[in-house]
Scaffold this motif. Structure first.
Motif, PDB file in Angstrom:
ATOM      1  N   ARG A 108       0.853  -1.194   0.000  1.00 41.54           N
ATOM      2  CA  ARG A 108       0.000   0.000   0.000  1.00 41.54           C
ATOM      3  C   ARG A 108       0.892   1.248   0.000  1.00 41.54           C
ATOM      4  O   ARG A 108       0.943   1.990   0.978  1.00 41.54           O
ATOM      5  CB  ARG A 108      -0.935  -0.026   1.207  1.00 41.54           C
ATOM      6  N   GLU A 134      -3.015   2.771  -1.992  1.00 40.58           N
ATOM      7  CA  GLU A 134      -3.536   2.241  -0.734  1.00 40.58           C
ATOM      8  C   GLU A 134      -4.728   1.308  -0.939  1.00 40.58           C
ATOM      9  O   GLU A 134      -4.959   0.393  -0.150  1.00 40.58           O
ATOM     10  CB  GLU A 134      -3.946   3.389   0.206  1.00 40.58           C
ATOM     11  N   TYR A 184      -0.118  -4.051   5.553  1.00 41.87           N
ATOM     12  CA  TYR A 184       0.977  -3.689   4.654  1.00 41.87           C
ATOM     13  C   TYR A 184       1.904  -4.909   4.545  1.00 41.87           C
ATOM     14  O   TYR A 184       2.784  -5.121   5.377  1.00 41.87           O
ATOM     15  CB  TYR A 184       1.755  -2.479   5.178  1.00 41.87           C
TER      16      TYR A 184
END
Length: 348
Positions: free
Chosen positions: A19, A24, A61
Motif C-alpha cells: 500500500r 492504498e 501492509y
C-alpha cells in the motif's frame, strides 16, 4: 503495484502488493492462476483492510511473500502503513496487527499467525523479510534494525543485535530526508532507507546473510545467532563483512551460494558469487525499482519491477507509475561466464 513474488513447487505464483502512496486501495496478496488471471488471495476479509480497521485479522501492509519447502505461503505484514508516507495514526500498528501469516497455497486457509510481544517488537520495529531452515525462522527488523529468530517447534523467539547501526542500519548520509518543501512544487524525497532488510540463508543452514538496501552485506553463523546463551556482544565478534553492494531492493540466493541482487540504479540484476567476482546477469530498462526476488523450482529467477521510484514517496509531484506492473522471469543456465549456478534454496 507488485513488489514481491514467490512460487510453489508446481509454479503457483503469488504476489505481494504494498500500500504505497497512491496505491492504498489494493488487496495485499494475490494469486496468478494458470490462465493468467490475477485474483486477491485468499479472497476473504484478509484483503479487505481499510483505514480505521484494527488490522489484527487482515493484511495491512504486506512487505514480503515467500514459499519454502512445505509449499505454503508465508507473508510478513508490518501492520501499519509506511511511516515515511502516512500519519502516525495509520503507520503505528494496532495491537496484533504486525504479524507473520502462513497460508495453504491451494485453499487459502490460514494455517498459522505469528505475533510477537513488545520485547521482540518494541515500538518502531518493523518486520521486513524472512527465511527459514528446518524449524528456524529468521526475520529482519528494518525499523529499528535487528534480527529476529523464531523456533517454530518450541515457540521460543530471540531478538538479536538490536539497534546496532554498524551491523544493521544505515548511516545518516545514506538515509533520505523525510522533510518536504512548501516553497517548491516538487515534494522532496521522503523515503527512509530501511535498516536490516535483505536476508538469505545458506543451503546447509550454517550462515545467515543480511544487509540494508545500501549495504554492506554481512553474515554470521546461525548456530550463534540462534543460541540464547550467546550474548549480542559475543555474537557481534563473529559478524563478517561479505561485500559492499549496489543499492538493492531485493535479492535471492541459490544452493551454490550465488547471490542475485536487484540493482536499482542501473536497472539490472547483479550476480555475486562466493568468489566475490561479480557479473551482470540481466539488464533491461523496464527493471524499474527491481525488488524482492525468488528462484523457482524449475530454476527461473523472478524479479518484480514495482516502479516505486516513480511514486510520490520519492519526490514526484504526483504518482508517475504506469500499468501494467511487470514481473520478470530469467531462466538460469547451469553456468554463467564461468560461474556454476545452483538451484532454489527451500529451507529443507
Amino acid at each position: 503495484m507488485a513488489n514481491q513474488v514467490a512460487l510453489t513447487s508446481s509454479n503457483q505464483l503469488f504476489l505481494g502488493l504494498p500500500r504505497f502512496p497512491g496505491h492504498e486501495t489494493t488487496p495485499s496478496l494475490a494469486h496468478r492462476t494458470a490462465d493468467g488471471t490475477v485474483t486477491a488471495f485468499p479472497g476473504t476479509s484478509w484483503n479487505d483492510w481499510k483505514r480505521g480497521d484494527n488490522g489484527r485479522d487482515a493484511f495491512v501492509y504486506v512487505n514480503s511473500v515467500h514459499v519454502f519447502a512445505d509449499d505454503t505461503v508465508w507473508c510478513v505484514d508490518q501492520g501499519g502503513l509506511r511511516p515515511d508516507a502516512a500519519p502516525k495514526s495509520l503507520s503505528t500498528p494496532k495491537p496484533g496487527a504486525q504479524k507473520i501469516v502462513r497460508l495453504d497455497a491451494r485453499s487459502g486457509t490460514i494455517l498459522d499467525v505469528l505475533r510477537f510481544d513488545n520485547e521482540i517488537l518494541p515500538a518502531g520495529a518493523q518486520l521486513n523479510d524472512l527465511r527459514m531452515h528446518d524449524s528456524m525462522l529468521y526475520v529482519t527488523d528494518s525499523g529499528l534494525g535487528a534480527l529476529i529468530v523464531h523456533d517454530t517447534t518450541t515457540g521460543k523467539t530471540l531478538r538479536r543485535l538490536s539497534g546496532r547501526k554498524e551491523m544493521l542500519g544505515t548511516s545518516t548520509s545514506t538515509s533520505a530526508s523525510p522533510t518536504t518543501s512548501a516553497s517548491s512544487e516538487k515534494t522532496l524525497n521522503r523515503h527512509r532507507t530501511p535498516k536490516s532488510d535483505l536476508i538469505e540463508i545458506s543451503q546447509d543452514g550454517t550462515w545467515l546473510y543480511w544487509g540494508a538496501p545500501t549495504g554492506p552485506l554481512r553474515r554470521a553463523p546461525t548456530r550463534l545467532v540462534r543460541d540464547p546463551d550467546i550474548t549480542d556482544e559475543q555474537l557481534a565478534v563473529h559478524v563478517e563483512h561479505v561485500a559492499d553492494i549496489p543499492l538493492s531492493g531485493g535479492c535471492a540466493m541459490d544452493t551454490r551460494g550465488n547471490l542475485y541482487l536487484s540493482d536499482i540504479a542501473n536497472h539490472r540484476i547483479v550476480l555475486l558469487p562466493p568468489s566475490g567476482k561479480r557479473k551482470i546477469l540481466a539488464v533491461d530498462p523496464g527493471l524499474i525499482s527491481p525488488d524482492g526476488s525468488f528462484i523457482s523450482h524449475d530454476r527461473h529467477l523472478y524479479v518484480p519491477a514495482p516502479q516505486t521510484e516513480r511514486t510520490e514517496l520519492f519526490g514526484n509531484p504526483k504518482d508517475l507509475t504506469s500499468k501494467p506492473f511487470h514481473i520478470y522471469s530469467v531462466p538460469l543456465p547451469t553456468a554463467y561466464d564461468g560461474i556454476t549456478l545452483g538451484d532454489a534454496i527451500t529451507g529443507a
